[in-house]
Design a protein around this motif. Structure first.
Motif, PDB file in Angstrom:
ATOM      1  N   SER A 161       0.701  -1.046   0.101  1.00 43.50           N
ATOM      2  CA  SER A 161      -0.077   0.024   0.242  1.00 43.50           C
ATOM      3  C   SER A 161       0.946   1.174   0.009  1.00 43.50           C
ATOM      4  O   SER A 161       0.201   2.380  -0.277  1.00 43.50           O
ATOM      5  N   ASP A 162       2.098   1.160   0.702  1.00 40.25           N
ATOM      6  CA  ASP A 162       2.833   2.406   0.785  1.00 40.25           C
ATOM      7  C   ASP A 162       4.432   2.030   0.865  1.00 40.25           C
ATOM      8  O   ASP A 162       4.667   0.551   0.912  1.00 40.25           O
ATOM      9  N   LEU A 163       5.247   2.955   1.003  1.00 44.86           N
ATOM     10  CA  LEU A 163       6.568   2.692   1.011  1.00 44.86           C
ATOM     11  C   LEU A 163       6.919   2.109   2.402  1.00 44.86           C
ATOM     12  O   LEU A 163       7.952   1.130   2.521  1.00 44.86           O
ATOM     13  N   SER A 164       6.339   2.559   3.354  1.00 50.32           N
ATOM     14  CA  SER A 164       6.777   2.018   4.796  1.00 50.32           C
ATOM     15  C   SER A 164       6.231   0.443   4.854  1.00 50.32           C
ATOM     16  O   SER A 164       6.987  -0.208   5.414  1.00 50.32           O
ATOM     17  N   GLN A 165       5.300   0.102   4.155  1.00 52.53           N
ATOM     18  CA  GLN A 165       4.831  -1.163   4.294  1.00 52.53           C
ATOM     19  C   GLN A 165       5.946  -1.883   3.302  1.00 52.53           C
ATOM     20  O   GLN A 165       6.274  -3.287   3.679  1.00 52.53           O
ATOM     21  N   LEU A 166       6.181  -1.693   2.381  1.00 58.67           N
ATOM     22  CA  LEU A 166       7.304  -2.327   1.267  1.00 58.67           C
ATOM     23  C   LEU A 166       8.521  -2.527   2.284  1.00 58.67           C
ATOM     24  O   LEU A 166       9.154  -3.537   2.218  1.00 58.67           O
ATOM     25  N   ALA A 167       8.938  -1.727   3.099  1.00 55.20           N
ATOM     26  CA  ALA A 167      10.236  -1.542   3.837  1.00 55.20           C
ATOM     27  C   ALA A 167      10.007  -2.717   4.861  1.00 55.20           C
ATOM     28  O   ALA A 167      11.185  -3.068   5.588  1.00 55.20           O
ATOM     29  N   ASN A 168       8.874  -3.220   5.221  1.00 56.80           N
ATOM     30  CA  ASN A 168       8.818  -4.306   6.163  1.00 56.80           C
ATOM     31  C   ASN A 168       9.244  -5.632   5.539  1.00 56.80           C
ATOM     32  O   ASN A 168       9.430  -6.812   6.184  1.00 56.80           O
ATOM     33  N   TYR A 169       8.891  -5.547   4.141  1.00 55.07           N
ATOM     34  CA  TYR A 169       8.996  -6.838   3.765  1.00 55.07           C
ATOM     35  C   TYR A 169      10.358  -6.910   2.755  1.00 55.07           C
ATOM     36  O   TYR A 169      10.695  -7.920   1.991  1.00 55.07           O
ATOM     37  N   ALA A 170      11.199  -6.008   2.731  1.00 54.48           N
ATOM     38  CA  ALA A 170      12.611  -5.863   1.984  1.00 54.48           C
ATOM     39  C   ALA A 170      13.738  -5.260   2.563  1.00 54.48           C
ATOM     40  O   ALA A 170      13.407  -4.428   3.610  1.00 54.48           O
ATOM     41  N   ARG A 171      14.908  -5.607   2.592  1.00 50.59           N
ATOM     42  CA  ARG A 171      16.241  -4.874   3.290  1.00 50.59           C
ATOM     43  C   ARG A 171      16.440  -3.557   2.188  1.00 50.59           C
ATOM     44  O   ARG A 171      16.800  -3.747   1.047  1.00 50.59           O
ATOM     45  N   VAL A 172      16.001  -2.492   2.889  1.00 52.85           N
ATOM     46  CA  VAL A 172      16.112  -1.269   1.886  1.00 52.85           C
ATOM     47  C   VAL A 172      17.250  -0.352   2.928  1.00 52.85           C
ATOM     48  O   VAL A 172      17.002  -0.016   3.945  1.00 52.85           O
ATOM     49  N   ASP A 173      18.276   0.088   2.044  1.00 58.16           N
ATOM     50  CA  ASP A 173      19.396   0.946   2.582  1.00 58.16           C
ATOM     51  C   ASP A 173      19.199   2.506   2.167  1.00 58.16           C
ATOM     52  O   ASP A 173      17.859   2.682   1.300  1.00 58.16           O
ATOM     53  N   PHE A 232      10.117  -3.213  -8.351  1.00 56.83           N
ATOM     54  CA  PHE A 232      11.429  -2.901  -7.659  1.00 56.83           C
ATOM     55  C   PHE A 232      11.956  -4.576  -7.180  1.00 56.83           C
ATOM     56  O   PHE A 232      11.203  -5.114  -6.353  1.00 56.83           O
ATOM     57  N   ILE A 233      13.087  -4.806  -7.544  1.00 61.24           N
ATOM     58  CA  ILE A 233      13.740  -6.165  -7.072  1.00 61.24           C
ATOM     59  C   ILE A 233      14.668  -5.570  -5.961  1.00 61.24           C
ATOM     60  O   ILE A 233      15.354  -4.914  -6.009  1.00 61.24           O
ATOM     61  N   LEU A 234      14.127  -6.448  -4.670  1.00 58.09           N
ATOM     62  CA  LEU A 234      15.083  -6.131  -3.483  1.00 58.09           C
ATOM     63  C   LEU A 234      15.387  -7.404  -2.825  1.00 58.09           C
ATOM     64  O   LEU A 234      14.647  -8.369  -2.854  1.00 58.09           O
ATOM     65  N   GLU A 235      16.376  -7.262  -1.788  1.00 56.57           N
ATOM     66  CA  GLU A 235      16.547  -8.568  -0.937  1.00 56.57           C
ATOM     67  C   GLU A 235      15.253  -8.752   0.128  1.00 56.57           C
ATOM     68  O   GLU A 235      14.951  -7.537   0.557  1.00 56.57           O
ATOM     69  N   ALA A 236      14.755  -9.649   0.037  1.00 51.94           N
ATOM     70  CA  ALA A 236      13.524 -10.021   0.728  1.00 51.94           C
ATOM     71  C   ALA A 236      14.034  -9.876   2.256  1.00 51.94           C
ATOM     72  O   ALA A 236      15.032 -10.712   2.695  1.00 51.94           O
ATOM     73  N   SER A 237      13.074  -9.777   3.129  1.00 52.23           N
ATOM     74  CA  SER A 237      13.262  -9.706   4.643  1.00 52.23           C
ATOM     75  C   SER A 237      12.731 -10.933   5.182  1.00 52.23           C
ATOM     76  O   SER A 237      12.030 -11.767   4.512  1.00 52.23           O
ATOM     77  N   LYS A 238      12.770 -11.288   6.173  1.00 45.40           N
ATOM     78  CA  LYS A 238      12.334 -12.624   6.976  1.00 45.40           C
ATOM     79  C   LYS A 238      10.867 -12.673   7.139  1.00 45.40           C
ATOM     80  O   LYS A 238      10.206 -13.574   7.362  1.00 45.40           O
ATOM     81  N   GLU A 239      10.072 -11.523   6.712  1.00 46.79           N
ATOM     82  CA  GLU A 239       8.641 -11.549   6.863  1.00 46.79           C
ATOM     83  C   GLU A 239       8.276 -11.952   5.664  1.00 46.79           C
ATOM     84  O   GLU A 239       6.962 -12.580   5.519  1.00 46.79           O
ATOM     85  N   GLN A 297      17.241 -18.750  -5.047  1.00 47.63           N
ATOM     86  CA  GLN A 297      18.791 -18.543  -4.974  1.00 47.63           C
ATOM     87  C   GLN A 297      19.334 -17.227  -4.561  1.00 47.63           C
ATOM     88  O   GLN A 297      20.109 -17.195  -3.486  1.00 47.63           O
ATOM     89  N   ARG A 298      18.659 -16.442  -4.732  1.00 44.92           N
ATOM     90  CA  ARG A 298      18.887 -14.931  -4.449  1.00 44.92           C
ATOM     91  C   ARG A 298      18.163 -14.392  -3.266  1.00 44.92           C
ATOM     92  O   ARG A 298      18.746 -13.325  -2.610  1.00 44.92           O
ATOM     93  N   LYS A 299      17.363 -14.914  -2.987  1.00 45.95           N
ATOM     94  CA  LYS A 299      16.319 -14.422  -1.802  1.00 45.95           C
ATOM     95  C   LYS A 299      15.970 -13.236  -2.094  1.00 45.95           C
ATOM     96  O   LYS A 299      16.045 -12.165  -1.109  1.00 45.95           O
ATOM     97  N   THR A 300      15.409 -12.825  -3.168  1.00 40.25           N
ATOM     98  CA  THR A 300      14.879 -11.842  -3.588  1.00 40.25           C
ATOM     99  C   THR A 300      13.344 -11.511  -3.922  1.00 40.25           C
ATOM    100  O   THR A 300      12.942 -12.693  -3.903  1.00 40.25           O
ATOM    101  N   ILE A 301      12.733 -10.202  -3.908  1.00 39.91           N
ATOM    102  CA  ILE A 301      11.402 -10.423  -4.100  1.00 39.91           C
ATOM    103  C   ILE A 301      11.060  -9.197  -5.055  1.00 39.91           C
ATOM    104  O   ILE A 301      11.836  -8.023  -4.741  1.00 39.91           O
ATOM    105  N   GLY A 302      10.131  -9.245  -6.060  1.00 36.97           N
ATOM    106  CA  GLY A 302       9.477  -8.100  -6.432  1.00 36.97           C
ATOM    107  C   GLY A 302       8.495  -7.501  -5.923  1.00 36.97           C
ATOM    108  O   GLY A 302       7.578  -8.126  -5.496  1.00 36.97           O
ATOM    109  N   LEU A 303       8.643  -6.006  -5.844  1.00 36.78           N
ATOM    110  CA  LEU A 303       7.780  -5.220  -5.041  1.00 36.78           C
ATOM    111  C   LEU A 303       7.114  -4.280  -5.634  1.00 36.78           C
ATOM    112  O   LEU A 303       7.864  -3.548  -6.511  1.00 36.78           O
ATOM    113  N   ARG A 304       5.843  -3.681  -5.386  1.00 41.18           N
ATOM    114  CA  ARG A 304       5.074  -2.645  -6.351  1.00 41.18           C
ATOM    115  C   ARG A 304       4.384  -2.059  -5.224  1.00 41.18           C
ATOM    116  O   ARG A 304       3.748  -2.528  -4.319  1.00 41.18           O
TER     117      ARG A 304
END
Length: 211
Positions: A70-82, A99-106, A115-122
């Motif tokens: 729904s928003d960027l703060s929710q996205l940041a719960n599911y991906a590692r973001v610097d 956006f492809i990012l490293e998936a968090s433990k959520e 292999q990469r432990k990544t996830i696509g997010l929108r």
């Protein structure tokens, strides 16, 4: 028989979308309009719903699914973001980008890249989908609604209803979708100081992201 919700594209009716959200919470699979085309969606943490979504779409567990937030703060719960990644994400959300990012433990392992432990997010900009995500209160797993053996996604709600009325729980109709896919950008290299990689140029402008 799939339910059919006719939602106004600019002023979506909360009553109808609450009914759609209730179906999702009961393990339903829905067809919904996005910034690019119609997509199949289901709950992230419902294993049976995810398996059913894959069966309807006829893809195996190697086919990567996208997380709609729904928003960027929710996205940041599911991906590692610097910080560098966050600044770029802020420019492109909400909007027609994946956006492809490293998936968090959520993120359950079964839906991230093995292999990469990544996830696509929108973070979609479409009003009806935004309201559905807010009412649902959590991200949704999604895959573009492309029928087996075809290459183009479906964009007509009545066509989707006719084809899938016995396979899914509901169709949310909110007018036509653009035929152009999202722009896909891999942000994982940024975590080690490299530049983002454009995997597909689509509807989302690269210039808007400074790329």
């Amino acid at each position: 028989m799939a339910q059919f919700f006719e939602v106004h594209p600019d002023n979506p009716q909360p009553r109808l979308l609450r009914q759609a959200a209730a179906l999702l919470q009961q393990g339903g699979v829905l067809a919904v309009p996005t910034d690019s085309s119609y997509a199949l969606v289901c709950q992230l943490d419902d294993k049976q719903a995810v398996e059913r979504l894959r069966r309807v779409r006829q893809v195996d567990d190697k086919h990567l699914l996208t997380l709609l937030c729904s928003d960027l703060s929710q996205l940041a719960n599911y991906a590692r973001v610097d910080n560098r990644q966050y600044r770029l994400l802020k420019l492109g959300t909400p909007g027609p980008y994946t956006f492809i990012l490293e998936a968090s433990k959520e993120v359950p392992r079964r839906v991230s890249h093995p292999q990469r432990k990544t996830i696509g997010l929108r973070v979609p900009a479409r009003k009806g989908l935004q309201m559905l995500l807010e009412l649902h209160g959590a991200p949704l797993l999604a895959t573009t609604l492309i029928p087996p053996g075809e290459s183009a996604p479906l964009n007509d709600a009545q066509d989707i209803r006719a084809r899938y009325e016995h396979a899914i729980d509901a169709v949310v109709e909110a007018g036509p979708c653009p035929a152009e896919p999202t722009t896909v950008i891999d942000l994982v290299p940024m975590a080690t100081g490299s530049e983002p990689v454009v995997l597909r140029e689509g509807r989302g402008s690269l210039a808007a992201l400074g790329l």
